[in-house]
Design a protein around this motif. Structure first.
Motif, PDB file in Angstrom:
ATOM      1  N   TYR A  69       0.825  -1.207   0.000  1.00  0.00           N
ATOM      2  CA  TYR A  69       0.000   0.000   0.000  1.00  0.00           C
ATOM      3  C   TYR A  69       0.860   1.259   0.000  1.00  0.00           C
ATOM      4  CZ  TYR A  69      -4.740  -1.911   0.719  1.00  0.00           C
ATOM      5  OH  TYR A  69      -5.963  -2.530   0.573  1.00  0.00           O
ATOM      6  N   LEU A 113      -3.668  -6.756  -2.732  1.00  0.00           N
ATOM      7  CA  LEU A 113      -4.435  -5.615  -2.238  1.00  0.00           C
ATOM      8  C   LEU A 113      -5.863  -5.600  -2.781  1.00  0.00           C
ATOM      9  CD1 LEU A 113      -1.775  -2.754  -2.573  1.00  0.00           C
ATOM     10  CD2 LEU A 113      -2.192  -4.302  -0.650  1.00  0.00           C
ATOM     11  N   GLY A 132      -3.676   1.919   3.425  1.00  0.00           N
ATOM     12  CA  GLY A 132      -4.594   1.416   2.413  1.00  0.00           C
ATOM     13  C   GLY A 132      -5.515   2.476   1.849  1.00  0.00           C
TER      14      GLY A 132
END
Lengths: 234, 234
Positions: A69, A113, A132
């Motif tokens: 991230y 992700l 994130g």
DNA sequence: TGTACATCAGTGAACGCGCGTTCACTGATGTAC
DNA sequence: TGTACATCAGTGAACGCGCGTTCACTGATGTAC
């Protein structure tokens, strides 16, 4: 009194090597195939030694997610920052394009992700969320900052206010108005959908041809966010 | 001369039980965790026995993929067939809504079909494609059949003809014209993106709130496919 | 219809594998006096 | 500066596990005469 700090320095080095090796492994075998033993092997250490640095396989995954991230966040933020502040459409395009670039360059990270969840693993939100949300935060800021009114596409009928508020809270942009919120989420969803269908090969193999589709997705996102305009995406 | 056909009957039964059990396992542990041994255990048979019916784990996955595509295809085709032929917008909405329904009801199957690829496994295209293209074929038919001209959204600049032809071939709709093709692919991408972000929990956990987003995605797809219209999606 | 043989579904033991994690240990680094 | 003790990083053996797949076997089903 600190005599040398050998231990501390070494600890940092091993931590760095651990992360670097885990990333290499991830890039090769993917998240589901990632194993503590393989990482240790690659590092030339006994598997048990790694338990001095991580609590187990789950933490290794968490480390990788946060790192991915952040890597993505750095890349996208840098690209967006390079565009003049006043060019909001250009900033959107920079976000979308750099997101796409990073994803193509790091497919396994992207899958970690934005792909299907890793079985038996659930990310701890408190460690994952700050990194994130960097890209979506960038998008949200862009939406809030744009001085021109939102497009209010005629075909979108807005749901009632309470549902909208719920959605705004879930998306972590409580003060955003309905049109902007829906448009922004649609733009984001389209972007992720386009990248996923490219990387996960849902439309046949040849990646190059999908550039066309991706460009269209960027244009659609721009229109959703800022409405029609004479200027066309590059 | 056939005396009883016991063997043949039994073979069919075991094949059916095998598929059913594998589906149950898939729904519980997901594709990456699926194992031949677990299926055999669940069936009350020796693991080695299953090798009389499948060549190995990969074929088990292939079986499940084809079955899932067909299950999805049945569901979506039925929903679409229930709408009057002339109501092209309603047919799109039926496709999108039933696709969403099936995905929510079968999250692991959805992940198998539209999520990140299963590591170490590559689906044999010749067995997978016919079932895998049923929904998109439905969409393509809808696009070709619609008598009104395509929307030609102003913000979409079409790429050159050769790229379009490549894309049309890759999407297996060689005779479709450029605007329709791009619009259709965008609508499809948006749909898959919306479902993925809901199922893979990319926007916080609470699924219910995302209904709003999904409805917007359906409306966007309708607009992409058929342009602006007085009628709004339900 | 009855018998001799062929086919084939399912068994159970075994193979070699890689995994996550624990634990008693050693030797080096750090600390207190 | 030197010695006695505490801390702690890394080792290597071991645990129990589940996996995919092979293989010689058995007993039941099917077939030819």
């Amino acid at each position: 009194m600190r005599t040398s700090g050998t231990r501390e320095r070494r600890r940092g080095e091993v931590n760095a090597a651990l992360l670097a090796t885990a990333k290499k492994e991830l890039a090769q075998v993917g998240a589901a195939g990632l194993s503590v033993r393989a990482v240790a092997r690659e590092m030339g250490m006994a598997p048990s030694a790694l338990f001095r640095y991580i609590s187990g396989r789950d933490e290794l995954l968490t480390l990788l997610i946060v790192d991915a991230y952040d890597d993505l966040g750095d890349h996208v933020e840098a690209a967006e920052a390079a565009v003049p502040r006043s060019d909001v459409r250009g900033r959107w395009r920079a976000i979308a394009t750099s997101f796409h670039e990073w994803s193509v360059a790091n497919p396994h990270e992207y899958a970690l992700l934005y792909g299907s969840p890793v079985p038996q693993y659930h990310a701890p939100a408190d460690r994952t969320t700050p990194s994130g949300t960097r890209v979506t935060t960038l998008l949200a800021a862009l939406g809030m900052e744009d001085p021109t009114p939102p497009p209010r596409p005629a075909f979108l009928h807005l749901p009632d206010a309470s549902q909208l508020r719920d959605l705004a809270l879930a998306a972590d942009v409580p003060e955003m108005e309905g049109e902007r919120l829906i448009s922004g989420l649609l733009a984001w969803t389209t972007l992720v959908g386009a990248v996923s269908s490219e990387l996960f090969e849902q439309l046949g193999e040849p990646v190059a041809r999908l550039d066309t589709l991706f460009a269209a997705a960027v244009a659609l996102g721009e229109w959703l966010l800022f409405g029609a305009d004479g200027r066309l995406p590059a």
